[in-house]
Design a protein around this motif. Structure first.
Motif, PDB file in Angstrom:
ATOM      1  N   UNK A  61       6.324   7.549  11.893  1.00 40.46           N
ATOM      2  CA  UNK A  61       6.696   8.254  13.123  1.00 40.46           C
ATOM      3  C   UNK A  61       7.971   7.660  13.712  1.00 40.46           C
ATOM      4  N   UNK A  62       8.168   6.371  13.460  1.00 40.38           N
ATOM      5  CA  UNK A  62       9.380   5.719  13.953  1.00 40.38           C
ATOM      6  C   UNK A  62      10.532   5.901  12.964  1.00 40.38           C
ATOM      7  N   UNK A  86      -5.864  -0.855   8.810  1.00 38.34           N
ATOM      8  CA  UNK A  86      -5.174   0.357   8.373  1.00 38.34           C
ATOM      9  C   UNK A  86      -5.096   0.445   6.845  1.00 38.34           C
ATOM     10  N   UNK A  87      -5.173   1.657   6.356  1.00 39.90           N
ATOM     11  CA  UNK A  87      -4.965   1.895   4.931  1.00 39.90           C
ATOM     12  C   UNK A  87      -3.476   2.079   4.678  1.00 39.90           C
ATOM     13  N   UNK A  88      -3.092   2.044   3.432  1.00 40.78           N
ATOM     14  CA  UNK A  88      -1.685   2.249   3.075  1.00 40.78           C
ATOM     15  C   UNK A  88      -1.202   3.587   3.643  1.00 40.78           C
ATOM     16  N   UNK A  89      -1.994   4.597   3.492  1.00 40.76           N
ATOM     17  CA  UNK A  89      -1.586   5.918   3.982  1.00 40.76           C
ATOM     18  C   UNK A  89      -1.481   5.949   5.504  1.00 40.76           C
ATOM     19  N   UNK A  90      -2.391   5.255   6.170  1.00 38.68           N
ATOM     20  CA  UNK A  90      -2.316   5.208   7.628  1.00 38.68           C
ATOM     21  C   UNK A  90      -1.062   4.475   8.085  1.00 38.68           C
ATOM     22  N   UNK A  91      -0.738   3.382   7.409  1.00 42.68           N
ATOM     23  CA  UNK A  91       0.476   2.642   7.748  1.00 42.68           C
ATOM     24  C   UNK A  91       1.693   3.537   7.539  1.00 42.68           C
ATOM     25  N   UNK A  92       1.668   4.234   6.407  1.00 33.99           N
ATOM     26  CA  UNK A  92       2.768   5.140   6.086  1.00 33.99           C
ATOM     27  C   UNK A  92       2.923   6.201   7.172  1.00 33.99           C
TER      28      UNK A  92
END
Lengths: 126, 126
Positions: B35-36, B24-30
């Motif tokens: 969502x949680x 995952x990229x930083x943005x994907x993790x973000x």
DNA sequence: TAACTAATGGCAATTAATTGCCATTAATGC
DNA sequence: GCATTAATGGCAATTAATTGCCATTAGTTA
């Protein structure tokens, strides 16, 4: 319409690609071509590389981690890979390809390209 | 000395890695962890990933071109490669390795690592 | 529950790479 | 050689990614 002029800066940059025989970073081009042209500006290197790309003479090489490299399009034309020396940070061309990559694909995936980067020590650093 | 606290932000980020099952990229993790945890800050993602790296739970994945990705160290532990979908820009794990790379080396070069990135279309984009 | 302080998150600041600007230089065609 | 204008190169400005700062929030331990 405009005519492209053959400046000695551009010539030095093209020569740098040819004599290096390996993918070069902007800084490497600046350094190598700068040996011929004193006070060669980085700005000029960026412009020249851009123009060479647009003319189809030079291709970009995306490398994992580090900054982009550039190589002669004639070299890029034939499928090959790269070796990254972790000591001197230079990239070299690797001829040949392991092949048989399609069987590594998860099902449903469609393979279009692949890129292999070997790393370790080059001959002069080993 | 300081004690690391188990915050719900960090938990959400760890969960994002586990449920995604891909780098995952930083943005994907973000995006995923966000969502949680509503209003999860990017600043927190940077810090959490850094800490997870330092703790040895997460490894960095350098990809050609794009921005860095991160994956669980347990996944990184076993040799594997990656697939990049050019449509959705996601990376996926590829199990297996073509092998036979040593014979591609120019003489005098010493091979230490290698990285293979397949690219094309993933299952959902194909 | 209360006290302590690690962690958060928003914004400003930093960093590194690339580009805009523009006065000057020099390649090209006549 | 001369006129034209593409190209140069130095510096400022921009861009994108990451980090510093710091008041606030919220785990953790007693």
């Amino acid at each position: 319409m405009s005519v492209q002029r053959q400046t000695k800066q551009l010539q030095a940059i093209q020569t740098a690609f040819e004599t290096a025989g390996r993918p070069l970073s902007i800084d490497e081009i600046h350094e190598l071509a700068g040996r011929d042209i004193e006070s060669l500006g980085v700005r000029t290197v960026y412009r020249a590389v851009r123009r060479l790309q647009e003319n189809g003479d030079v291709s970009i090489v995306n490398v994992p981690g580090g900054s982009d490299r550039y190589e002669l399009a004639s070299v890029a034309a034939e499928h090959h890979h790269h070796f990254h020396c972790t000591a001197c940070d230079r990239f070299f061309d690797i001829h040949g390809c392991p092949g048989g990559l399609k069987k590594l694909l998860p099902k449903g995936f469609k393979l279009e390209h692949h890129e292999l980067t070997l790393s370790g020590l080059c001959e002069s650093c080993a």
